[in-house]
Write an enzyme that holds these catalytic residues in place. Structure first.
Site, PDB file in Angstrom:
ATOM      1  N   LYS A  52       0.828  -1.209   0.000  1.00 28.60           N
ATOM      2  CA  LYS A  52       0.000   0.000   0.000  1.00 28.60           C
ATOM      3  C   LYS A  52       0.861   1.256   0.000  1.00 28.60           C
ATOM      4  O   LYS A  52       0.577   2.214  -0.720  1.00 28.60           O
ATOM      5  CB  LYS A  52      -0.971  -0.033   1.198  1.00 28.60           C
ATOM      6  CG  LYS A  52      -2.017  -1.136   1.035  1.00 28.60           C
ATOM      7  CD  LYS A  52      -2.831  -1.428   2.283  1.00 28.60           C
ATOM      8  CE  LYS A  52      -3.638  -2.722   2.057  1.00 28.60           C
ATOM      9  NZ  LYS A  52      -4.504  -3.075   3.190  1.00 28.60           N
ATOM     10  N   GLN A  96      -5.002  -1.810   9.320  1.00 27.44           N
ATOM     11  CA  GLN A  96      -4.748  -3.113   8.689  1.00 27.44           C
ATOM     12  C   GLN A  96      -5.349  -4.232   9.545  1.00 27.44           C
ATOM     13  O   GLN A  96      -5.082  -4.320  10.744  1.00 27.44           O
ATOM     14  CB  GLN A  96      -3.240  -3.326   8.499  1.00 27.44           C
ATOM     15  CG  GLN A  96      -2.874  -4.625   7.814  1.00 27.44           C
ATOM     16  CD  GLN A  96      -3.384  -4.706   6.372  1.00 27.44           C
ATOM     17  OE1 GLN A  96      -3.319  -3.752   5.621  1.00 27.44           O
ATOM     18  NE2 GLN A  96      -3.899  -5.857   5.989  1.00 27.44           N
ATOM     19  N   ASP A 119     -11.308   2.152   3.236  1.00 30.54           N
ATOM     20  CA  ASP A 119     -11.525   0.705   3.105  1.00 30.54           C
ATOM     21  C   ASP A 119     -13.010   0.388   2.876  1.00 30.54           C
ATOM     22  O   ASP A 119     -13.355  -0.714   2.461  1.00 30.54           O
ATOM     23  CB  ASP A 119     -11.057  -0.032   4.378  1.00 30.54           C
ATOM     24  CG  ASP A 119      -9.663  -0.643   4.224  1.00 30.54           C
ATOM     25  OD1 ASP A 119      -9.223  -0.839   3.075  1.00 30.54           O
ATOM     26  OD2 ASP A 119      -9.030  -0.935   5.255  1.00 30.54           O
TER      27      ASP A 119
HETATM   28  C1  BQF Z   1      -0.738 -10.495  -5.928  1.00 27.53           C
HETATM   29  C2  BQF Z   1      -5.512  -9.616   2.473  1.00 27.53           C
HETATM   30  C3  BQF Z   1      -6.342 -11.601   3.552  1.00 27.53           C
HETATM   31  C4  BQF Z   1      -6.490 -10.905   4.748  1.00 27.53           C
HETATM   32  C5  BQF Z   1      -6.149  -9.569   4.826  1.00 27.53           C
HETATM   33  C6  BQF Z   1      -0.903  -8.366  -4.651  1.00 27.53           C
HETATM   34  C7  BQF Z   1      -1.838  -8.303  -2.437  1.00 27.53           C
HETATM   35  C8  BQF Z   1      -1.986  -9.681  -2.477  1.00 27.53           C
HETATM   36  C9  BQF Z   1      -1.636 -10.399  -3.628  1.00 27.53           C
HETATM   37  C10 BQF Z   1      -2.230  -7.509  -1.257  1.00 27.53           C
HETATM   38  C11 BQF Z   1      -4.954  -8.899   1.329  1.00 27.53           C
HETATM   39  C12 BQF Z   1      -4.767  -9.572   0.003  1.00 27.53           C
HETATM   40  C13 BQF Z   1      -4.566  -7.565   1.500  1.00 27.53           C
HETATM   41  C14 BQF Z   1      -1.081  -9.743  -4.697  1.00 27.53           C
HETATM   42  C15 BQF Z   1      -3.906  -6.771   0.422  1.00 27.53           C
HETATM   43  C16 BQF Z   1      -4.513  -8.568  -1.103  1.00 27.53           C
HETATM   44  O1  BQF Z   1       0.186 -10.092  -6.659  1.00 27.53           O
HETATM   45  O2  BQF Z   1      -1.416 -11.483  -6.230  1.00 27.53           O
HETATM   46  C17 BQF Z   1      -1.285  -7.643  -3.528  1.00 27.53           C
HETATM   47  O3  BQF Z   1      -1.426  -6.715  -0.784  1.00 27.53           O
HETATM   48  N1  BQF Z   1      -3.501  -7.610  -0.695  1.00 27.53           N
HETATM   49  C18 BQF Z   1      -4.782  -6.925   2.770  1.00 27.53           C
HETATM   50  O4  BQF Z   1      -4.474  -5.752   2.962  1.00 27.53           O
HETATM   51  O5  BQF Z   1      -5.311  -7.626   3.785  1.00 27.53           O
HETATM   52  C19 BQF Z   1      -5.655  -8.927   3.694  1.00 27.53           C
HETATM   53  C20 BQF Z   1      -5.855 -10.960   2.416  1.00 27.53           C
END
Ligand code: BQF
Length: 292
Positions: A52, A96, A119
């Site tokens: 992020k 987060q 969000d």
């Molecule tokens: C990619 C998330 C579960 C619980 C809390 C790029 C992200 C993931 C994969 C990423 C996720 C999942 C995020 C890829 C943010 C997605 O290249 O495939 C980026 O950063 N995510 C989150 O903030 O909290 C989570 C999954």
């Protein structure tokens, strides 16, 4: 079979956002500012927050990362949220998830000023989304809608099966896919208690898998020519990787992909779009597009 390239689409949208920010700043406007609160040292959360912050840089946003140990009390965390609510320089912020067990996520979400809730988790944004009013829409469902739109995948009147009923993905995805102004689809939500889940999937034109079970969707569950969107990002141990793990989706890609008209890969599908839509919401926050 066509691969839906979320990474490339996200890069393109971030470039569009950066261009708009350049115009805003040149016209004497304020650079959008996203703040993030990270509690503890969970490996996944650290990666997501880093993604992020890097995306903010790519978009020309200001970003602030506030880190706290997992010993922080609920009261102290609520106090930090209140400080960001009052900080006039901060346009939007996120906390987060997940949070340590001694802190109520719902309490924290409801403490966020809904006008800064990029969000889209605050009940005011969830409620406004459900009745089709302008608001911050949760980033993962918003990213999936954007992919379907940019790849010209027809959703109107089509059968869409959503696997999973979480507040973050399944529920808002169902709300959006059924609404005329977004998906305009016929929506079925399946979950761990659903009977005939395989049969529901086999009848679907579009499957959106968000259950968090690696390789759950197999070839026998997918109709020929269907579109499959994989939201899963489970970390599984992988000795061949430098990090010691890889990301595994909810779809058994190797056997499902040949049957699909369109499919998203993991990594590089929905994940990058989630980050990108958080940036879009932050741009809207900077522009005061929905509120105030
Ligand atoms: C990619 C998330 C579960 C619980 C809390 C790029 C992200 C993931 C994969 C990423 C996720 C999942 C995020 C890829 C943010 C997605 O290249 O495939 C980026 O950063 N995510 C989150 O903030 O909290 C989570 C999954």
């Amino acid at each position: 079979m066509q691969l839906i390239d979320g990474k490339a689409t996200a890069a393109q949208i971030k470039a569009e956002i950066a261009e708009e920010v350049k115009q805003i700043v040149e016209a004497g406007g304020k650079r959008p500012h996203l703040a993030a609160i990270l509690v503890g040292h969970d490996g996944g959360s650290e990666t997501y927050v880093r993604n992020k912050v890097l995306a903010c840089e790519a978009c020309g946003f200001k970003s602030t990362l506030l880190r706290f140990e997992d010993t922080i009390s609920e009261e102290e965390l609520l106090n930090e949220v209140e400080k960001l609510n009052r900080d006039e320089d901060v346009d939007g912020f996120i906390v987060q998830l997940p949070l340590p067990r001694h802190i109520s996520e719902q309490k924290v979400i409801e403490a966020i000023d809904y006008r800064k809730d990029v969000d889209g988790f605050h009940p005011i944004n969830v409620g406004r989304m459900a009745i089709g009013l302008p608001c911050y829409i949760s980033a993962t469902p918003k990213g999936i809608l954007e992919l379907l739109r940019r790849y010209h995948i027809e959703t109107s009147g089509r059968k869409c099966v959503i696997l999973g009923r979480s507040n973050i993905v399944g529920k808002p995805m169902a709300q959006l896919m059924m609404q005329k102004q977004y998906g305009d689809a016929t929506v079925t939500v399946c979950h761990s208690r659903s009977r005939d889940l395989k049969k529901e999937c086999r009848e679907a034109d579009i499957i959106i898998a968000a259950i968090g079970q690696p390789d759950f969707v197999t070839a026998d569950m997918v109709k020929d020519g269907a579109t499959v969107i994989d939201v899963g990002t489970t970390r599984v141990p992988d000795a061949t990787k430098k990090s010691g793990f890889r990301l595994n989706g909810d779809v058994k890609f190797s056997e499902v992909a040949p049957k699909c008209a369109y499919i998203t890969p993991v990594p590089g599908g929905v994940g990058p779009m989630t980050i990108c839509m958080l940036m879009k919401n932050t741009l809207s926050a900077g522009k005061k597009e929905f509120y105030q």
